[in-house]
Design a protein around this motif. Sequence first.
Motif, PDB file in Angstrom:
ATOM      1  N   LEU A  34      -1.814   0.188  -7.769  1.00  0.00           N
ATOM      2  CA  LEU A  34      -1.860  -0.924  -6.820  1.00  0.00           C
ATOM      3  C   LEU A  34      -0.562  -1.001  -6.016  1.00  0.00           C
ATOM      4  O   LEU A  34      -0.580  -1.077  -4.788  1.00  0.00           O
ATOM      5  CB  LEU A  34      -2.110  -2.240  -7.551  1.00  0.00           C
ATOM      6  N   ASP A  35       0.572  -0.968  -6.704  1.00  0.00           N
ATOM      7  CA  ASP A  35       1.853  -1.005  -6.001  1.00  0.00           C
ATOM      8  C   ASP A  35       2.002   0.190  -5.067  1.00  0.00           C
ATOM      9  O   ASP A  35       2.495   0.066  -3.950  1.00  0.00           O
ATOM     10  CB  ASP A  35       3.014  -1.019  -6.992  1.00  0.00           C
ATOM     11  N   GLU A  40       2.194   2.399   0.803  1.00  0.00           N
ATOM     12  CA  GLU A  40       1.891   3.520   1.694  1.00  0.00           C
ATOM     13  C   GLU A  40       2.147   3.126   3.146  1.00  0.00           C
ATOM     14  O   GLU A  40       1.698   2.078   3.605  1.00  0.00           O
ATOM     15  CB  GLU A  40       0.439   3.957   1.529  1.00  0.00           C
ATOM     16  N   GLY A  41       2.867   3.966   3.869  1.00  0.00           N
ATOM     17  CA  GLY A  41       3.156   3.721   5.270  1.00  0.00           C
ATOM     18  C   GLY A  41       4.525   3.127   5.511  1.00  0.00           C
ATOM     19  O   GLY A  41       4.937   2.961   6.658  1.00  0.00           O
ATOM     20  N   CYS A  42       5.253   2.796   4.466  1.00  0.00           N
ATOM     21  CA  CYS A  42       6.599   2.237   4.613  1.00  0.00           C
ATOM     22  C   CYS A  42       7.645   3.329   4.452  1.00  0.00           C
ATOM     23  O   CYS A  42       7.397   4.351   3.825  1.00  0.00           O
ATOM     24  CB  CYS A  42       6.860   1.165   3.553  1.00  0.00           C
ATOM     25  N   ASP A  47      18.047   2.793  -2.216  1.00  0.00           N
ATOM     26  CA  ASP A  47      17.864   1.795  -3.276  1.00  0.00           C
ATOM     27  C   ASP A  47      16.420   1.323  -3.399  1.00  0.00           C
ATOM     28  O   ASP A  47      16.151   0.312  -4.052  1.00  0.00           O
ATOM     29  CB  ASP A  47      18.769   0.589  -3.013  1.00  0.00           C
ATOM     30  N   ASP A  48      15.490   2.023  -2.761  1.00  0.00           N
ATOM     31  CA  ASP A  48      14.065   1.725  -2.806  1.00  0.00           C
ATOM     32  C   ASP A  48      13.716   0.413  -2.109  1.00  0.00           C
ATOM     33  O   ASP A  48      12.748  -0.262  -2.468  1.00  0.00           O
ATOM     34  CB  ASP A  48      13.553   1.722  -4.255  1.00  0.00           C
ATOM     35  N   ASN A  49      14.498   0.033  -1.126  1.00  0.00           N
ATOM     36  CA  ASN A  49      14.192  -1.147  -0.305  1.00  0.00           C
ATOM     37  C   ASN A  49      13.438  -0.695   0.939  1.00  0.00           C
ATOM     38  O   ASN A  49      13.724   0.359   1.507  1.00  0.00           O
ATOM     39  CB  ASN A  49      15.467  -1.875   0.110  1.00  0.00           C
ATOM     40  N   ALA A  57       3.208  -4.115   1.681  1.00  0.00           N
ATOM     41  CA  ALA A  57       4.327  -4.509   0.821  1.00  0.00           C
ATOM     42  C   ALA A  57       5.437  -5.205   1.603  1.00  0.00           C
ATOM     43  O   ALA A  57       6.275  -5.876   1.004  1.00  0.00           O
ATOM     44  CB  ALA A  57       4.878  -3.283   0.100  1.00  0.00           C
ATOM     45  N   GLN A  58       5.446  -5.069   2.932  1.00  0.00           N
ATOM     46  CA  GLN A  58       6.471  -5.745   3.729  1.00  0.00           C
ATOM     47  C   GLN A  58       6.318  -7.261   3.688  1.00  0.00           C
ATOM     48  O   GLN A  58       7.276  -7.983   3.919  1.00  0.00           O
ATOM     49  CB  GLN A  58       6.421  -5.265   5.183  1.00  0.00           C
ATOM     50  N   ARG A  59       5.122  -7.732   3.390  1.00  0.00           N
ATOM     51  CA  ARG A  59       4.893  -9.178   3.324  1.00  0.00           C
ATOM     52  C   ARG A  59       5.049  -9.720   1.903  1.00  0.00           C
ATOM     53  O   ARG A  59       4.684 -10.856   1.618  1.00  0.00           O
ATOM     54  CB  ARG A  59       3.493  -9.486   3.864  1.00  0.00           C
ATOM     55  N   GLU A  60       5.603  -8.898   1.041  1.00  0.00           N
ATOM     56  CA  GLU A  60       5.792  -9.287  -0.350  1.00  0.00           C
ATOM     57  C   GLU A  60       6.769 -10.449  -0.448  1.00  0.00           C
ATOM     58  O   GLU A  60       7.761 -10.519   0.274  1.00  0.00           O
ATOM     59  CB  GLU A  60       6.323  -8.091  -1.137  1.00  0.00           C
TER      60      GLU A  60
END
Length: 130
Positions: A34-35, A40-42, A47-49, A57-60
């Motif tokens: 799921l994560d 995908e696409g980012c 640092d995995d940011n 995931a940008q709207r997390e």
Amino acid sequence: MRKRPWGFVVGGLLVALFLAGVVSSFASSHPDGLDSSLREGCTFDADDNITGGSCPAQREKEHEIGGPLADYGVAGIDNDLLSTGLSGVLGVLLTFAVAGGAFWLVRRRGPGEEVTTDRQPASRGVPGRE
């Protein structure tokens, strides 16, 4: 006489506590399916940011509720291995307590809360029975 599976229950609880407290520390730190699909696409920095791209995931957001066991760890404990293991142990104990309480509430009860046996009851003054 009815046998109670206490040994089986205690053994299962100990195995679950071991798995949650020790083995959970060796779980993969990579995102699950799921994560992974949300990321995908980012594009990411060292640092995995998320630094760019377009993905859900940008709207997390941070957890709205939070709590002492959020993000598979115990709040206030800086050691990641200890925090993860302790949260697993607390989760197992909490689940065991809730499930045990639920089973205790819905258990079969005999008349007057007596424990039933497989043997026929002894005669109590009934004529013709010995």
